[in-house]
Design a protein around this motif. Structure first.
Motif, mmCIF file in Angstrom:
data_model
loop_
_atom_site.group_PDB
_atom_site.id
_atom_site.type_symbol
_atom_site.label_atom_id
_atom_site.label_comp_id
_atom_site.label_asym_id
_atom_site.label_seq_id
_atom_site.Cartn_x
_atom_site.Cartn_y
_atom_site.Cartn_z
ATOM 1 N N ARG A 86 0.858 -1.179 0.000
ATOM 2 C CA ARG A 86 0.000 0.000 0.000
ATOM 3 C C ARG A 86 0.893 1.228 0.000
ATOM 4 N NH1 ARG A 86 -2.242 0.321 6.287
ATOM 5 N NH2 ARG A 86 -0.358 -0.523 7.251
ATOM 6 N N GLY A 91 -3.583 1.606 -3.314
ATOM 7 C CA GLY A 91 -3.474 0.188 -3.079
ATOM 8 C C GLY A 91 -4.668 -0.248 -2.234
ATOM 9 N N PRO A 92 -4.659 -1.456 -1.672
ATOM 10 C CA PRO A 92 -3.528 -2.376 -1.613
ATOM 11 C C PRO A 92 -3.473 -3.316 -2.814
ATOM 12 C CG PRO A 92 -5.333 -3.234 -0.325
ATOM 13 C CD PRO A 92 -5.800 -1.923 -0.869
ATOM 14 N N GLU A 93 -2.282 -3.862 -3.031
ATOM 15 C CA GLU A 93 -2.124 -5.019 -3.894
ATOM 16 C C GLU A 93 -1.701 -6.189 -3.006
ATOM 17 O OE1 GLU A 93 0.197 -4.346 -7.400
ATOM 18 O OE2 GLU A 93 -1.054 -2.663 -8.057
#
Length: 968
Positions: free
Chosen positions: A839, A881-883
């Motif tokens: 993030r 993000g998040p990823e």
């Protein structure tokens, strides 16, 4: 050596206070941020009795080859407020309209992403405002007209107005003034006034360095009154009670115990504080008194001081003069001592750290500063007595007299006087002013006022029978009413929004918005200025449609979450091979075919068609409840055992690598060996870099590394002092505080972010992650649930699914708290052996997570599923993000985590972005273990390796210092 005389000692102390200060403070000046050029082209004043309105027209020019956003900063004096503004649209100035704060910002930012011309004015901290204009076209210009309302001072001559425009540097133009009614004096002799009906007008040349003009408009001998009436029965009565020319005022007994609060926050750096120190010295001279001293920064430092001699006074003044300005302002942490008889608060009354103001109402509080930054808060602090003493407008003798004598006039409001809203509790600028707001047509507003006499006070009720209608009187009534409501903003949010929208008063819940096209006003359900009947009907119809769409969106989101979670269950039930994959061409990862040197405008290019998040099921696995991993977290530096047996629980060891920054001060930070030495060097460097948030972040990072959390927090909090209402800045600070283990301070900032940006799911998710502890588990679960349930903008891809996984993970450690969907598929925890999340702190920013596994296979936005079962969430290109990368059963071997920062749509973010990368094992089980790192990245830095970790076989996670040689 003979001791120095007391007066000489005091002179040296005052000289020390001046050393880092500028000359006498000037009136607040308009400034424009961004790589643009600005000049004022028109200035017009309109005066009507005590009211003044100045209109300034600015031209903002962009000399560059790309569109830019310009931010007009408008710090105002205590007697000024923003009345409105306009932006040029198709060659004509279009007035802004008041809109609820969050709705206005969402509309502005969504339209800004489409490259269309919006402008947004928001109230910043204290009595300052910012106007965002986008775009200023490449090699083009935009025109902005700003309207500022002000109040004149009541003097013997009448109402005196100081015509100081606060023009940007380099401005030179012809100014004009129009006055209703006769002038007592017309300013400089060179001004030629021309009469036209009831009005007088004059013109003169004005520039940034010119002397302000003073005009005096005739006023009645006694009280003055103005009124406003509205169709719904609301009535406003504006009343001014002038101070008698030479009031007899009884002196007040000198207190035996005083509390002094001395603001030494970063915002006082460079301010001339001589007047404050001289006033304090003169007030204490010749008295014996016990003092509780509070030095205010990001924390309060308390001590006791006894004053018995002049030498004691000099020592106190010298001590205050030596206080180093640094840190944010934690004014909400101050609570008046129960022992003190009065409080002297030396501060501009601007509070930058979150908290609820709760001053003791049992004693008078005097707010003292050369320039009051937040007049509303200053007024509220003095509600139990005392006064606001603005040393920029008060003569030294008058300020001292205010401390030693009863006020000439003071409002004595009781429980039944709640309809009165005051400019100040005690007379200010020659008069006591207030406004009575009521819908009761039968009531006669009477203001109870205590008049000082030679022997005490006499309370009289004042009423004005001669009332003249005034639109500006109504505006000031609404301003004072809104500022009273802002004392408890959470409780009064709806009232503030309604009041601001009705009267065009920007406040905590109302902003001013300009849109380019009628279609945009209709799309967001916002009434434009001068709307005709057809457009008005379209906007109202759109508002009705929006209500129906909300229900459909919530239902569609629930369905999408259920489908997405079922896909995750199918993925989780799949057994992926752990052998070497078939030989095939290496997947081109790196920057995924994108050139990291592209400008931010090119970064947001179309992506390849994303792969499904989860691969199809291949082999059945045990149900979720049986899949909890057994992991343990070792302290940093612990040597993790290794095992080659792939059948045992894997051990993970990780190395984190810092990113080399290119700022010229970085080398000095890295070589500092003690926090004390680094802090002293920081004090020298901040004269050059002090306005850069990145500088404070980097210094704080190094102070934390050197083990001084207190100094680290002080320097880090300067970011909040510089940018107290920008959620990106607060998020950056909160992430670093969590990493430093300062959970209380981080949670306070995250709660502030949630209030500032409730339209962004990260505001709730970040707070939930910080509260994911047994004591606050229920609140954290509710916050995660809000992210899951709410339909968000499409740029927040998959965040509902990610929050659902995090909710279920937390519930595995708080199993006694019931879930709303207990027993349903969405309540399954789905434990995984390895999870990596990324993030960042900037909106409209594209940063990618890359994970390379022992097979050499790189998982990233264009290749989201690996041979051994790794899965990456959808790409975030326009949010924070998040990823998320998840792997149920990680294959033993070496893994690498890297990120690519492609850029931001924000035109003014030279400081880069700060990322937070978390590595977790045992996710979805009570045995969750994790390590996190925060790093600052610059745009277009290519693929940056964040860390390496090794999966072994004993279920332990070790984080060790990065080994540069291992990365070669």
């Amino acid at each position: 050596m003979k001791p120095l005389p007391a007066c000489t000692t005091l002179a040296f102390a005052l000289a020390a206070a001046i050393a880092s200060s500028s000359a006498l403070a000037e009136s607040p000046q308009i400034r424009v941020e961004g790589e643009v050029q600005t000049r004022a082209t028109a200035l017009e004043w309109t005066l009507d009795g005590p009211f003044a309105l100045r209109r300034i027209e600015l031209v903002v020019r962009n000399p560059h080859n790309r569109p830019l956003e310009a931010v007009v900063r408008l710090p105002l004096a205590a007697n000024e407020r923003l009345r409105g503004y306009a932006l040029d649209v198709d060659g004509q100035l279009r007035d802004a309209v008041p809109v609820e704060r969050v709705q206005a910002r969402v509309a502005f930012e969504e339209i800004e992403r489409r490259g269309i011309d919006p402008a947004l004015a928001e109230k910043d901290v204290g009595n300052s405002y910012r106007i965002r204009v986008f775009p200023v076209p490449a090699h083009g210009e935009r025109r902005v007209r700003i309207e500022v309302a002000s109040l004149g001072e009541r003097r013997v001559c009448g109402w005196e107005h100081v015509l100081d425009a606060g023009l940007p540097a380099g401005s030179a133009l012809q100014a004009s003034a129009s006055v209703r009614g006769p002038l007592a004096h017309g300013g400089d002799a060179g001004l030629a006034w021309a009469a036209s009906g009831e009005r007088l007008s004059a013109h003169w040349n004005s520039d940034r360095t010119g002397t302000a003009r003073n005009l005096c408009v005739q006023a009645p001998v006694g009280n003055a009154g103005f009124s406003a009436r509205f169709d719904d029965g609301l009535r406003m009565h504006w009343l001014e009670v002038p101070v008698p020319p030479q009031p007899a005022r009884a002196s007040t007994p000198f207190p035996a115990r005083i509390e002094i609060v001395w603001d030494a926050s970063y915002s006082t750096l460079g301010k001339d504080r001589r007047a404050e120190l001289e006033l304090l010295a003169n007030y204490l001279r010749g008295h014996t008194v016990e003092i509780q001293l509070n030095v205010l920064r990001e924390t309060l430092q308390r001590s006791q001081v006894r004053i018995a001699t002049q030498a004691d006074v000099d020592a106190l003044i010298a001590r205050l003069a030596r206080e180093t300005p640094d840190g944010a302002t934690a004014l909400a942490d101050w609570h008046a001592s129960g022992r003190a008889e009065r409080v002297l608060l030396f501060s501009d009354a601007v509070n930058t750290l979150p908290g609820l103001m709760q001053p003791d109402a049992a004693m008078p509080v005097f707010v003292i500063a050369r320039g009051i930054g937040d007049p509303a808060l200053a007024r509220w602090l003095t509600r139990s007595g005392g006064q606001v003493l603005d040393l920029a407008t008060l003569a030294p003798a008058d300020a001292l007299r205010a401390l030693t004598h009863a006020p000439a006039l003071e409002a004595r409001l009781g429980a039944l006087d709640g309809d009165w809203h005051m400019d100040s509790i005690a007379a200010n600028n020659g008069a006591l002013r207030g406004c009575h707001v009521s819908s009761d047509a039968t009531s006669v507003p009477r203001l109870p006022v205590a008049h000082a006499t030679a022997t005490g006070v006499a309370v009289r009720r004042h009423v004005s029978t001669e009332l003249r209608a005034s639109e500006l009187a109504a505006f000031w009534c609404a301003v004072w009413q809104a500022e009273d409501l802002e004392a408890q903003p959470q409780r009064n949010a709806a009232q503030l929004a309604a009041l601001g929208q009705r009267f065009g008063v920007p406040n905590r819940e109302t902003s001013l918005l300009v849109l380019e096209r009628d279609e945009d006003y209709v799309r967001y359900g916002i009434l434009p200025p001068q709307a005709d009947a057809a457009l008005y009907a379209r906007v109202l119809a759109r508002r009705a449609e929006q209500e129906n769409e909300k229900a459909r969106d919530w239902a569609a989101n629930r369905s999408a979450i259920a489908q997405g979670w079922q896909a995750r269950i199918d993925w989780w039930n799949t057994r992926f091979p752990k052998n070497a994959p078939p030989r095939q061409p290496k997947v081109a990862g790196g920057n995924g075919g994108r050139d990291a040197s592209l400008d931010s405008a090119d970064v947001m290019m179309a992506r390849p068609t994303p792969a499904p998040m989860y691969a199809p099921m291949a082999e059945s696995a045990p149900p979720p409840a049986a899949r909890a991993s057994s992991v343990a977290l070792l302290a940093p530096g612990t040597v993790a055992a290794t095992a080659s047996d792939a059948g045992t629980s894997p051990a993970i060891s990780m190395q984190l690598k810092a990113v080399a920054m290119d700022a010229p001060y970085v080398a000095e930070l890295s070589t500092a060996q003690s926090a004390t030495a680094l802090y002293q060097r920081y004090l020298d460097l901040r004269t050059q870099y002090g306005q850069s948030p990145a500088f404070h972040f980097d210094v704080a990072q190094r102070l934390f590394e050197l083990g001084d959390a207190a100094l680290g927090w002080r320097v880090l909090s300067n970011i909040v002092e510089l940018m107290p209402t920008q959620q990106a800045a607060l998020r950056l600070v909160a992430y670093r505080l969590r990493e430093a283990g300062m959970a209380k301070e981080a949670i306070a900032l995250l709660r502030q972010i949630r209030a500032l940006a409730p339209d962004e799911p990260q505001s709730f998710r970040d707070l939930a992650l910080a509260l994911a502890q047994p004591a606050t588990c229920r609140e954290a679960l509710d916050l995660f649930q809000h992210v899951v349930d709410s339909p968000w903008d499409s740029r927040f891809a998959d965040i509902g699914l990610i929050a659902l996984a995090e909710r279920n993970d937390l519930h595995s450690r708080c199993p006694t708290i019931p879930l709303r969907d207990a027993g349903e598929a969405t309540a399954q925890a789905l434990p995984v052996g390895l999870r990596v999340t990324l993030r960042w702190d900037l909106n409209d920013t594209d940063i990618d997570l890359h994970v390379t596994d022992p097979n050499g296979e790189e998982v990233y936005y264009a290749h989201r599923n690996s041979y051994q079962g790794g899965a990456l969430s959808r790409d975030f290109t326009g949010g924070y993000g998040p990823e998320e990368f998840i792997l149920r059963d990680p294959k033993p071997g070496d893994y690498t985590v890297s990120v690519v920062y492609f850029g931001s749509r924000l035109a003014q973010m030279a400081r880069g972005a700060t990322i937070n990368v978390a590595l977790q094992t045992g996710f979805g089980t009570p045995a969750l273990r994790q390590q996190a790192i925060n790093m600052r990245l610059l745009e277009r830095t290519g693929n940056v390796r964040v860390g390496r970790f090794r999966v072994g076989g004993d279920g332990q996670l070790q984080v060790a210092p990065a080994d540069p040689a291992a990365d070669k």
